[in-house]
Design an enzyme around this catalytic site. Structure first.
Site, mmCIF file in Angstrom:
data_model
loop_
_atom_site.group_PDB
_atom_site.id
_atom_site.type_symbol
_atom_site.label_atom_id
_atom_site.label_comp_id
_atom_site.label_asym_id
_atom_site.label_seq_id
_atom_site.Cartn_x
_atom_site.Cartn_y
_atom_site.Cartn_z
ATOM 1 C CE LYS A 115 -3.054 -0.767 -0.626
ATOM 2 N NZ LYS A 115 -3.125 -1.439 -1.781
ATOM 3 C CB SER A 143 -3.609 2.710 1.537
ATOM 4 O OG SER A 143 -3.895 2.086 0.186
ATOM 5 C CB SER A 149 1.871 6.559 -14.093
ATOM 6 O OG SER A 149 2.818 8.071 -14.790
ATOM 7 C CG MET A 176 -1.976 4.313 -13.142
ATOM 8 S SD MET A 176 -1.097 3.988 -12.068
ATOM 9 C CE MET A 176 -0.862 2.447 -11.299
ATOM 10 N NE ARG A 185 -0.151 6.625 0.215
ATOM 11 C CZ ARG A 185 -0.705 5.914 -0.055
ATOM 12 N NH1 ARG A 185 -1.149 4.927 -0.292
ATOM 13 N NH2 ARG A 185 -2.190 6.788 0.002
ATOM 14 C CE LYS A 237 -10.420 9.823 0.430
ATOM 15 N NZ LYS A 237 -11.117 10.273 1.713
ATOM 16 N N GLY A 238 -5.696 8.202 -3.785
ATOM 17 C CA GLY A 238 -4.633 8.562 -4.601
ATOM 18 C C GLY A 238 -4.140 9.736 -3.751
ATOM 19 C CG HIS A 265 3.942 -6.543 -0.947
ATOM 20 N ND1 HIS A 265 4.636 -5.075 -1.365
ATOM 21 C CD2 HIS A 265 3.542 -6.816 -0.916
ATOM 22 C CE1 HIS A 265 3.834 -4.253 -2.438
ATOM 23 N NE2 HIS A 265 2.203 -5.602 -2.483
ATOM 24 N N GLY A 306 2.182 2.716 -2.858
ATOM 25 C CA GLY A 306 2.372 2.922 -4.123
ATOM 26 C C GLY A 306 2.804 1.848 -5.058
HETATM 27 P P1 A3P Z 1 -4.784 4.853 -1.361
HETATM 28 O O1 A3P Z 1 -5.545 2.929 -0.588
HETATM 29 O O2 A3P Z 1 -4.658 5.842 -0.180
HETATM 30 O O3 A3P Z 1 -6.008 5.683 -1.999
HETATM 31 P P2 A3P Z 1 -0.137 -0.292 -3.566
HETATM 32 O O4 A3P Z 1 0.513 -0.127 -5.169
HETATM 33 O O5 A3P Z 1 1.376 -0.605 -2.914
HETATM 34 O O6 A3P Z 1 -1.517 -1.077 -3.358
HETATM 35 O O7 A3P Z 1 -0.381 1.251 -3.281
HETATM 36 C C1 A3P Z 1 -1.961 1.424 -3.196
HETATM 37 C C2 A3P Z 1 -1.977 3.010 -2.883
HETATM 38 O O8 A3P Z 1 -1.426 3.541 -4.745
HETATM 39 C C3 A3P Z 1 -3.722 3.205 -2.822
HETATM 40 O O9 A3P Z 1 -3.330 4.537 -2.382
HETATM 41 C C4 A3P Z 1 -3.788 3.916 -4.703
HETATM 42 O O10 A3P Z 1 -5.164 4.647 -4.669
HETATM 43 C C5 A3P Z 1 -2.243 4.642 -4.869
HETATM 44 N N1 A3P Z 1 -2.094 4.434 -6.046
HETATM 45 C C6 A3P Z 1 -1.818 4.089 -6.873
HETATM 46 N N2 A3P Z 1 -2.005 4.808 -8.041
HETATM 47 C C7 A3P Z 1 -1.733 6.344 -8.243
HETATM 48 C C8 A3P Z 1 -1.196 7.075 -8.845
HETATM 49 N N3 A3P Z 1 -1.761 6.407 -10.041
HETATM 50 N N4 A3P Z 1 -1.694 8.172 -8.670
HETATM 51 C C9 A3P Z 1 -1.523 8.045 -6.940
HETATM 52 N N5 A3P Z 1 -2.031 6.909 -6.128
HETATM 53 C C10 A3P Z 1 -1.872 6.241 -6.804
#
Ligand code: A3P
Length: 287
Positions: A43, A130, A219, A224, A122, A250-251, A100, A45
């Protein structure tokens, strides 16, 4: 799909990550000097950085990211499917995969190789939020009964892949190595272009201005979220319940402020101080 956990070397894992897979990835997987690996605590990114690296490799062209699922473009070495793909696939050019794993369970062969790792950090408060939401969709994670139970488990480190603090502290010492790049989710949000430049430099890739613009465009969170090859919409019901939300949720940075009580935030800050205070705080560029 079971949401039960199992322990390997004291670390919790969803049961679908079998002991065999974890042993194979640590003891037998042969890392090549030309490999590129995205390593993260869940989680943080991960998917975003995989998408960026994929797009850098295709010079911004989105054909690859729109046609091949993200878990096949950059397989997880600790999974059955990832190990199968990586053992079979004669990939063109350097192999690209993800993990991971905490450092002590990462392939031993990496430590004698020149493979490049991109490690993404993060704000752990946002990681926790997240993860809390993701467990509602992802069927191999336990869903907490409440946010406060999720908070307890996260702060105690009784969560899959172990404690965030241990994971981060484990990997950070590698930051002096030239084949190890640290990125933060928060800096990616603030300055995606600067970070794409940084990744290109790290990978030894030169892109034109126009190609960089395409990487950035393709990206973005909205691109995405609309891309079925990375938004998890093509995963079967056995793995994910997409009616409960979206992996691309939410991102943003700072969503923890909408979830943590003042007391939880203070307790978390105290724990962060206890575990991370002696480290260079510029590694943690968040509020
Ligand atoms: P949130 O749940 O806070 O929205 P991972 O890929 O390690 O599982 O992380 C997922 C998190 O990265 C999620 O956070 C997701 O929305 C965010 N994420 C994925 N792509 C993104 C992008 N292009 N811009 C911003 N956040 C992104």
């Amino acid at each position: 799909m079971s949401s039960e956990y199992t322990k390997f070397e004291g670390i919790l894992f969803p049961k679908c990550f079998t002991m065999k897979n974890l042993k194979v990835s640590r003891d037998e997987f042969v890392v090549k000097d030309t490999d590129v690996v995205v390593v993260t605590y869940p989680k943080s990114g991960t998917h975003w950085v995989i998408e960026i690296v994929s797009l850098i490799r295709s010079k911004g062209d989105n054909t690859w990211v729109q046609s091949i699922p993200i878990w096949n473009r950059s397989p997880w070495i600790e999974t059955d499917q990832g190990q199968l793909l990586l053992s079979k696939k004669e990939q063109n050019g350097p192999r690209f995969y993800s993990s991971h794993l905490p450092i002590q369970l990462f392939p031993k062969s990496y430590f004698h190789s020149k493979a490049k790792i991109i490690y993404v950090i993060r704000n752990p408060k946002d990681v926790m939020v997240s993860f809390y939401h993701f467990t509602k969709l992802c069927k191999f994670y336990e869903t907490a009964e409440s946010f406060s139970q999720a908070f307890e488990k996260f702060t105690q480190g009784t969560v899959p892949f172990g404690s965030w603090f241990d994971h981060t502290r484990g990997w950070l010492p590698l930051r002096e190595k030239e084949n190890f790049l640290i990125l933060t989710y928060e800096e990616l949000l603030q300055d995606l272009r600067g970070n794409v430049d940084k990744i290109c430099h790290f990978l030894g890739t030169t892109l034109t201005e126009e190609e960089i613009n395409l990487v950035i465009k393709n990206s973005s969170f909205s691109a995405m979220k609309a891309n079925n090859m990375c938004n998890h919409s093509i995963l079967s019901d056995e793995w994910i319940d997409n009616s409960q939300g979206n992996m691309l949720r939410k991102g943003i940075a700072g969503d923890w402020k909408n979830h943590f009580t003042v007391a939880q935030s203070e307790a978390f800050d105290k724990l962060f101080q206890e575990r991370m205070a002696e480290l260079d705080q510029r590694l943690f560029p968040w509020e």
